[in-house]
Design a protein around this motif. Sequence first.
Motif, short mmCIF file in Angstrom:
data_model
loop_
_atom_site.label_atom_id
_atom_site.label_comp_id
_atom_site.label_asym_id
_atom_site.label_seq_id
_atom_site.Cartn_x
_atom_site.Cartn_y
_atom_site.Cartn_z
N MET A 1 10.88 3.31 -9.63
CA MET A 1 10.13 3.52 -8.42
C MET A 1 8.89 2.63 -8.39
SD MET A 1 12.06 5.58 -6.75
CE MET A 1 11.02 5.55 -5.33
N ASP A 2 8.43 2.24 -9.56
CA ASP A 2 7.26 1.35 -9.60
C ASP A 2 7.52 0.04 -8.87
OD1 ASP A 2 5.84 3.23 -11.05
OD2 ASP A 2 6.28 2.30 -13.00
N GLU A 3 8.76 -0.45 -8.97
CA GLU A 3 9.14 -1.68 -8.28
C GLU A 3 8.97 -1.53 -6.76
OE1 GLU A 3 13.26 -4.17 -7.40
OE2 GLU A 3 13.23 -2.75 -9.06
N THR A 9 3.09 -2.11 -1.48
CA THR A 9 1.68 -2.50 -1.44
C THR A 9 1.54 -3.98 -1.09
OG1 THR A 9 1.61 -2.87 -3.85
CG2 THR A 9 0.92 -0.70 -3.05
N ASP A 10 2.41 -4.81 -1.64
CA ASP A 10 2.34 -6.25 -1.37
C ASP A 10 2.69 -6.58 0.07
OD1 ASP A 10 1.67 -6.62 -4.04
OD2 ASP A 10 3.64 -7.41 -4.63
N ARG A 11 3.80 -6.03 0.56
CA ARG A 11 4.30 -6.42 1.90
C ARG A 11 3.65 -5.68 3.05
NH1 ARG A 11 10.64 -6.71 1.85
NH2 ARG A 11 10.24 -6.67 4.08
N LEU A 12 3.29 -4.42 2.82
CA LEU A 12 2.71 -3.63 3.91
C LEU A 12 1.18 -3.65 3.92
CD1 LEU A 12 5.03 -0.48 3.95
CD2 LEU A 12 5.23 -2.60 5.27
N THR A 18 -1.37 5.39 -1.17
CA THR A 18 -0.66 5.61 0.09
C THR A 18 0.82 5.32 -0.09
OG1 THR A 18 -2.62 5.08 1.38
CG2 THR A 18 -0.52 4.94 2.53
N ALA A 19 1.14 4.22 -0.78
CA ALA A 19 2.54 3.86 -1.02
C ALA A 19 3.26 4.97 -1.79
CB ALA A 19 2.64 2.54 -1.77
N LYS A 20 2.61 5.51 -2.81
CA LYS A 20 3.21 6.60 -3.58
C LYS A 20 3.35 7.85 -2.73
CE LYS A 20 1.70 5.07 -8.12
NZ LYS A 20 0.77 5.30 -9.24
N GLY A 21 2.33 8.14 -1.93
CA GLY A 21 2.36 9.33 -1.09
C GLY A 21 3.47 9.30 -0.06
N VAL A 22 3.59 8.17 0.65
CA VAL A 22 4.63 8.10 1.69
C VAL A 22 6.02 8.04 1.08
CG1 VAL A 22 3.11 7.14 3.46
CG2 VAL A 22 4.43 5.59 2.05
N PHE A 107 8.50 -0.06 6.57
CA PHE A 107 8.63 0.87 5.44
C PHE A 107 10.06 1.37 5.34
CE2 PHE A 107 8.90 5.27 3.98
CZ PHE A 107 8.42 5.14 2.69
N VAL A 108 10.62 1.82 6.46
CA VAL A 108 11.99 2.35 6.47
C VAL A 108 12.97 1.28 6.01
CG1 VAL A 108 13.86 3.17 7.96
CG2 VAL A 108 11.57 4.14 8.18
#
Length: 142
Positions: A1-3, A9-12, A18-22, A107-108
Motif C-alpha cells: 500500500m505504501d507504493e 502524494t506525487d500525482r495528486l 490525506t492519501a492514507k485517509g482517503v 484518485f479513482v
Amino acid sequence: MDELIKQLTDRLGIDSATAKGVTGKAMGMIKENIDDSTFSKLASSLPGLESLIQSENDGESADAGGGMLGSLAGMASKMLGGSTGNSLELGTALAAKGLPLEKLGEFVTMLVQFIKEHAGEQVLDQVLARFPMLKGVLDQGK
C-alpha cells in the motif's frame, strides 16, 4: 500500500495523511460491500491493506461521517439503494477525508489501476460491480 500512497502524494499533490485517509476509507467501503472471498483475494494481493483500513477505522470518531453532506449522502444512498448508493457514499466520504472533488476522478483511476495491477481483473470486476459509478468516472477520464 505504501507504493499507492506515494503515487497519490506525487500525482495528486496531497499530503501522506490525506492519501492514507482517503485510501483507507475507500478500501474500507469496498471491504464492506464485497464478499469475503473477494476481499480475501484483494487483501492477499495488497500487503498492508488490512492495517490501513484498521488505522482508518481507529482514527474515526463515532459521529464521523461528513456532517450534513454525509447525512444527505447516506439518505440518498438508502433511497437509491445498492451499488448506486454505495458510489455516492464513497465520493462523499472521500471528500470528507480531504480529497478535493476535482481530484476524485484521478484518485479513482489510480486506485482502480492499482487494484487491477496487483489483484487482477477478476477482483476488479467484482469491486466495480458494487460501485458502478466508479466505472463511469473511469470512462469519463478516457
